[in-house]
Design a protein around this motif. Structure first.
Motif, PDB file in Angstrom:
ATOM      1  N   MET A  75      -0.392  -7.822  -5.294  1.00 29.29           N
ATOM      2  CA  MET A  75       0.254  -6.832  -6.162  1.00 29.29           C
ATOM      3  C   MET A  75      -0.765  -5.804  -6.642  1.00 29.29           C
ATOM      4  SD  MET A  75       3.053  -9.040  -8.349  1.00 29.29           S
ATOM      5  CE  MET A  75       3.070  -7.815  -9.617  1.00 29.29           C
ATOM      6  N   LYS A  76      -1.934  -6.283  -7.062  1.00 28.82           N
ATOM      7  CA  LYS A  76      -2.970  -5.386  -7.559  1.00 28.82           C
ATOM      8  C   LYS A  76      -3.453  -4.458  -6.439  1.00 28.82           C
ATOM      9  CE  LYS A  76      -7.402  -5.361  -9.927  1.00 28.82           C
ATOM     10  NZ  LYS A  76      -8.489  -6.187 -10.466  1.00 28.82           N
ATOM     11  N   ASP A  77      -3.687  -5.027  -5.240  1.00 28.76           N
ATOM     12  CA  ASP A  77      -4.165  -4.231  -4.113  1.00 28.76           C
ATOM     13  C   ASP A  77      -3.175  -3.131  -3.710  1.00 28.76           C
ATOM     14  OD1 ASP A  77      -6.384  -5.843  -4.084  1.00 28.76           O
ATOM     15  OD2 ASP A  77      -5.757  -6.995  -2.310  1.00 28.76           O
ATOM     16  N   ASN A  78      -1.883  -3.413  -3.875  1.00 27.21           N
ATOM     17  CA  ASN A  78      -0.857  -2.448  -3.486  1.00 27.21           C
ATOM     18  C   ASN A  78      -0.360  -1.604  -4.659  1.00 27.21           C
ATOM     19  OD1 ASN A  78      -0.493  -2.961  -0.597  1.00 27.21           O
ATOM     20  ND2 ASN A  78       0.072  -5.017  -1.274  1.00 27.21           N
ATOM     21  N   GLY A  79      -0.950  -1.797  -5.826  1.00 27.34           N
ATOM     22  CA  GLY A  79      -0.577  -0.986  -6.981  1.00 27.34           C
ATOM     23  C   GLY A  79       0.813  -1.290  -7.516  1.00 27.34           C
ATOM     24  N   ILE A  80       1.253  -2.529  -7.384  1.00 28.74           N
ATOM     25  CA  ILE A  80       2.586  -2.920  -7.851  1.00 28.74           C
ATOM     26  C   ILE A  80       2.453  -3.593  -9.205  1.00 28.74           C
ATOM     27  CG2 ILE A  80       4.622  -4.332  -7.351  1.00 28.74           C
ATOM     28  CD1 ILE A  80       3.857  -4.141  -4.397  1.00 28.74           C
ATOM     29  N   LYS A  81       3.274  -3.175 -10.135  1.00 35.05           N
ATOM     30  CA  LYS A  81       3.314  -3.776 -11.461  1.00 35.05           C
ATOM     31  C   LYS A  81       4.426  -4.826 -11.490  1.00 35.05           C
ATOM     32  CE  LYS A  81       2.017   0.667 -13.308  1.00 35.05           C
ATOM     33  NZ  LYS A  81       2.614   1.877 -13.828  1.00 35.05           N
ATOM     34  N   GLU A 111      11.327  -5.906 -10.415  1.00 36.26           N
ATOM     35  CA  GLU A 111      12.709  -6.000 -10.861  1.00 36.26           C
ATOM     36  C   GLU A 111      13.560  -4.839 -10.352  1.00 36.26           C
ATOM     37  OE1 GLU A 111      13.754  -8.718 -12.404  1.00 36.26           O
ATOM     38  OE2 GLU A 111      11.702  -9.464 -12.305  1.00 36.26           O
ATOM     39  N   GLN A 112      12.919  -3.833  -9.826  1.00 34.13           N
ATOM     40  CA  GLN A 112      13.649  -2.665  -9.359  1.00 34.13           C
ATOM     41  C   GLN A 112      14.226  -2.913  -7.975  1.00 34.13           C
ATOM     42  OE1 GLN A 112      10.898   0.562  -9.548  1.00 34.13           O
ATOM     43  NE2 GLN A 112      10.828   0.592 -11.772  1.00 34.13           N
ATOM     44  N   ASN A 113      15.063  -2.007  -7.550  1.00 34.58           N
ATOM     45  CA  ASN A 113      15.685  -2.083  -6.236  1.00 34.58           C
ATOM     46  C   ASN A 113      14.616  -1.955  -5.158  1.00 34.58           C
ATOM     47  OD1 ASN A 113      17.294  -1.929  -4.020  1.00 34.58           O
ATOM     48  ND2 ASN A 113      18.548  -0.242  -4.770  1.00 34.58           N
ATOM     49  N   ARG A 114      14.660  -2.806  -4.173  1.00 34.54           N
ATOM     50  CA  ARG A 114      13.664  -2.795  -3.105  1.00 34.54           C
ATOM     51  C   ARG A 114      13.807  -1.585  -2.184  1.00 34.54           C
ATOM     52  NH1 ARG A 114      13.214  -9.013  -1.030  1.00 34.54           N
ATOM     53  NH2 ARG A 114      12.629  -9.893  -3.024  1.00 34.54           N
ATOM     54  N   ASP A 115      14.958  -0.974  -2.187  1.00 36.17           N
ATOM     55  CA  ASP A 115      15.168   0.184  -1.318  1.00 36.17           C
ATOM     56  C   ASP A 115      14.254   1.340  -1.698  1.00 36.17           C
ATOM     57  OD1 ASP A 115      17.134  -1.229   0.030  1.00 36.17           O
ATOM     58  OD2 ASP A 115      18.749  -0.444  -1.236  1.00 36.17           O
ATOM     59  N   GLY A 116      13.791   1.348  -2.931  1.00 41.31           N
ATOM     60  CA  GLY A 116      12.903   2.412  -3.384  1.00 41.31           C
ATOM     61  C   GLY A 116      11.458   2.225  -2.950  1.00 41.31           C
ATOM     62  N   LEU A 117      11.134   1.065  -2.362  1.00 42.47           N
ATOM     63  CA  LEU A 117       9.773   0.809  -1.909  1.00 42.47           C
ATOM     64  C   LEU A 117       9.513   1.485  -0.571  1.00 42.47           C
ATOM     65  CD1 LEU A 117       9.507  -3.013  -2.671  1.00 42.47           C
ATOM     66  CD2 LEU A 117       8.608  -1.135  -4.032  1.00 42.47           C
ATOM     67  N   SER A 118       8.270   1.771  -0.339  1.00 40.81           N
ATOM     68  CA  SER A 118       7.916   2.377   0.949  1.00 40.81           C
ATOM     69  C   SER A 118       8.146   1.353   2.058  1.00 40.81           C
ATOM     70  CB  SER A 118       6.442   2.808   0.937  1.00 40.81           C
ATOM     71  OG  SER A 118       5.615   1.670   0.944  1.00 40.81           O
ATOM     72  N   PRO A 119       8.344   1.810   3.293  1.00 42.25           N
ATOM     73  CA  PRO A 119       8.559   0.878   4.409  1.00 42.25           C
ATOM     74  C   PRO A 119       7.418  -0.127   4.571  1.00 42.25           C
ATOM     75  CG  PRO A 119       9.140   3.090   5.083  1.00 42.25           C
ATOM     76  CD  PRO A 119       8.519   3.197   3.720  1.00 42.25           C
ATOM     77  N   ALA A 120       6.181   0.315   4.323  1.00 47.14           N
ATOM     78  CA  ALA A 120       5.043  -0.594   4.444  1.00 47.14           C
ATOM     79  C   ALA A 120       5.132  -1.711   3.393  1.00 47.14           C
ATOM     80  CB  ALA A 120       3.741   0.175   4.291  1.00 47.14           C
ATOM     81  N   LEU A 121       5.502  -1.362   2.167  1.00 50.67           N
ATOM     82  CA  LEU A 121       5.636  -2.368   1.114  1.00 50.67           C
ATOM     83  C   LEU A 121       6.811  -3.297   1.386  1.00 50.67           C
ATOM     84  CD1 LEU A 121       4.860  -0.389  -2.173  1.00 50.67           C
ATOM     85  CD2 LEU A 121       3.482  -2.148  -1.078  1.00 50.67           C
TER      86      LEU A 121
END
Length: 105
Positions: A41-47, A52-62
């Protein structure tokens, strides 16, 4: 018969000790996986609140990394569950149970 009871009791104690060791192993594995998860999470900058948010908003790599992490967690969980499965009870009967007039103490 007292010998059989004693060995059954010691078997239960041994079984309990084995299960306690398995629990300790699973705790260590969970701790290791939690540390790895936090590191990813830290390496990818995810809090944490981002999860808890919708996964569709994540980049394809994430999304792909999340999918791979979930699959790995499922495989690891299934492997641990198989290792931690309780031993099946013996299908055999107690000694002397087939004799009609035998009295078990």
């Amino acid at each position: 018969m007292a010998h059989i009871r004693r060995s059954a009791m010691s078997y239960n104690e041994q079984q309990f000790q084995d299960q306690a060791r398995q629990v300790d192993t699973l705790k260590d594995e969970l701790s290791r996986l939690n540390l790895r998860f936090e590191s990813l999470m830290k390496d990818n900058g995810i809090k944490p609140e981002d999860l808890e948010q919708n996964r569709d908003g994540l980049s394809p790599a994430l999304q792909e990394e999340l999918r791979r992490a979930e699959e790995e967690a499922k495989r690891a969980g299934a492997a641990r569950a198989a290792q931690a499965a309780p031993a099946q009870p013996s299908a055999g009967s107690l000694p002397g149970s087939r004799r009609r007039s035998a009295i078990r103490l």
